[in-house]
Structure formats: structure tokens, C-alpha cells
Design an enzyme around this catalytic site. Structure first.
Site: not given
Length: 306
Positions: A234-236, A254
């Protein structure tokens, strides 16, 4: 193609693999097989000597020929077939098959861009393969010796792919993630994702993976990371060097996965969790909090099992 025990040993000598031979050095084979599906005229391998079916292997060898590559150490008794004992037998066996039978490996395909691929980027390195029905956007940069298989979509912000990386079929890289807030009209609005994706060198991304681009920074997959099929990053997220992520793993945003860590099938990692380097997360676990360096966790929720 035929290869003899003597030729295999000469190859091991040339690449510095410690080995020794028992049996006839001029025995030749023309194929390979697993230990549980023996066939005449083949070379096979075994890590654990106690699991070797010697009598069955002798029968196969009498029909035509059989060569065994086994872990260096204890010598087997009662073998009619030749045995090559090699250090780190798995590595030794597959280096040997690539040397003598590499023409059978689909990964060793002609390096080209298939005619049904749509490639908008001009930033493509040397010796690259791009498969059928793959789309690559203009802001993507691709290193040397990269393989991108069929039905792959790489689009969304700046995305870089390092040398010698393999991306299997059906994977999407650069999609927008799932992160919502209430707008002025109280409707759910997806947070803009301004970041990209950075993929290092010698990475293997399995089939049907999803790699989400970053929100305010990039999603990062470092050198030598390996993922199996059906993985979501997922993002980051930051996946550190040498981490291995197996089938069906879902990593929320994250999250950091430490160097050389192992994430078993079916694991869920909660958002903003830190998985320490050299750690192990057991099959089907749900990780809600930090895993310390070198620790093993398992369960729902995951707990330390050291």
C-alpha cells in the site's frame, strides 16, 4: 542436450562451488526431475539425505541413467548411481540447470517489446522484455535487463524500476490507494496521491500484485525484495532490502518491512506497523503492533513465539 557428471563437476569447479563425486564420472543425462517424480536420464537433487529413496533411484538408474546432486557432507551408501555432493545444494543444482538446460526456462526469452504492448515511456534500458497487453505510462523509467510480463499496468506518478527486476503477469503498479476523508459536502473524498513508486534492482514481483503509489512520499521496494502472487503493497510502504513476502499478504499503508524478514502466506500487516529486520511472521497472522528485530510472531493477533 546431454551432460555428464564430469561436466557438472567442471562447472562447479569453475564457479568455486565445493564438491566431491562418488560413482562413475562419464554417466550422462539429458533432463532433470524432482526427487518425488524420478525419471530415467535425469539429474535430481536432495538436501536431506534421510529422505532419499535409494532403492527406487537404483531402479531408475538401471533403466537408463540418474545423477543425484546432494548436500555436501555425509556420504550415502548403497548407491548404484553417481552422486555429486555440493555445498549449498539448492544453489548448486539450479545454477547447474541454468548452465546446461537454461534454454528451457521461459524467463530466458527473446528480449523485445511484444506488439500488443502499449509503451509510452522513452526511458527504457537495454535488454528489456515487455509482454502482451501491458501498458506502461510515460513517467515510468525502466532499467537494464528488466522483464515485465503480460497484462501488467504501470501508471501513476513517477515510477522507477531497477536493473534485473522481474514483474509477473497481471500486476498493477502505481494505482491510487484507499484513504478517504469527508469533503466540504460531507461526502467521502479520496486523499490525493502525489507520490510514486521506487523499485530497486534484482526485485521479483509475483503475479497479480498491487503496488499503490505514495500519498505524500513514494512507496519504496528496495533491492533484492521478492514477493509471491496476490500481494498488496500500500501507499508509503517501505519494503527493505532482501525481504521476502509470500502469497496472499496484505500490507496496509505506511508500514515498514525490515531487511531479510520473512512474511508467510495470508498475513495481514496493520497500517504504520514496523517489522524489524530478520524477523518472521507466521502463516495467517494479523500483526497489529511492532515486531522487534529478529523475533518470530504468530497468531490473530500476532504474538511473540520465541
Amino acid at each position: 542436450m546431454k551432460v555428464t557428471v564430469k561436466e557438472i563437476a567442471a562447472f562447479y569447479e569453475s564457479v568455486g562451488i565445493k564438491h566431491r563425486i562418488t560413482g562413475e564420472e562419464n554417466v550422462s543425462v539429458h533432463s532433470f526431475c524432482p526427487l518425488n517424480a524420478l525419471k530415467p536420464g535425469s539429474v535430481t537433487w536432495a538436501r536431506h539425505l534421510r529422505k532419499i529413496p535409494i532403492e527406487k533411484m537404483n531402479e531408475v538408474h538401471r533403466k537408463e541413467s540418474l545423477i543425484l546432486v546432494a548436500e555436501y557432507g555425509e556420504i550415502l551408501s548403497g548407491t548404484e548411481f553417481p552422486v555429486i555432493y555440493a555445498e549449498n545444494v539448492q544453489r548448486a543444482f539450479f545454477l547447474m540447470t541454468e548452465k546446461f538446460f537454461g534454454f528451457l526456462n521461459p524467463q530466458n526469452r527473446e528480449r523485445k517489446i511484444e506488439r500488443t504492448a502499449v509503451v509510452d515511456t522513452k526511458q527504457i534500458g537495454k535488454n528489456v522484455y515487455i509482454g502482451h497487453h501491458t501498458y506502461i505510462a510515460k513517467d515510468v523509467s525502466i532499467g537494464d535487463n528488466v522483464t515485465i510480463m503480460h497484462n501488467v499496468t504501470i501508471d501513476g506518478g513517477h515510477i522507477s524500476i531497477g536493473d534485473h527486476t522481474i514483474i509477473e503477469s497481471g500486476t498493477t503498479i502505481g494505482a491510487q490507494g484507499f484513504s478517504y476523508f469527508k469533503g466540504l459536502d460531507e461526502r467521502e473524498v479520496c486523499a490525493p496521491h502525489y507520490g510514486g513508486v521506487r523499485i530497486g534492482k534484482h526485485v521479483k514481483i509475483g503475479a497479480n500484485n498491487t503496488v499503490i503509489r505514495g500519498c505524500l512520499a513514494d512507496t519504496i521496494i528496495e533491492d533484492d525484495v521478492k514477493t509471491a502472487d496476490l500481494v498488496c503493497i500500500s501507499h508509503n510502504d517501505i519494503i527493505k532490502q532482501g525481504a521476502q513476502i509470500t502469497c496472499g499478504v496484505m500490507i496496509a499503508g505506511s508500514t515498514t518491512v525490515g531487511e531479510r524478514s520473512w512474511i508467510a502466506p495470508g498475513v495481514v500487516l496493520n497500517n504504520a506497523v514496523n517489522i524489524g529486520e530478520n524477523s518472521y511472521v507466521g502463516i495467517g497472522s494479523v500483526v497489529l503492533k511492532k515486531v522487534r528485530e529478529g523475533h518470530k510472531v504468530f497468531g490473530v493477533p500476532a504474538i511473540n513465539i520465541d
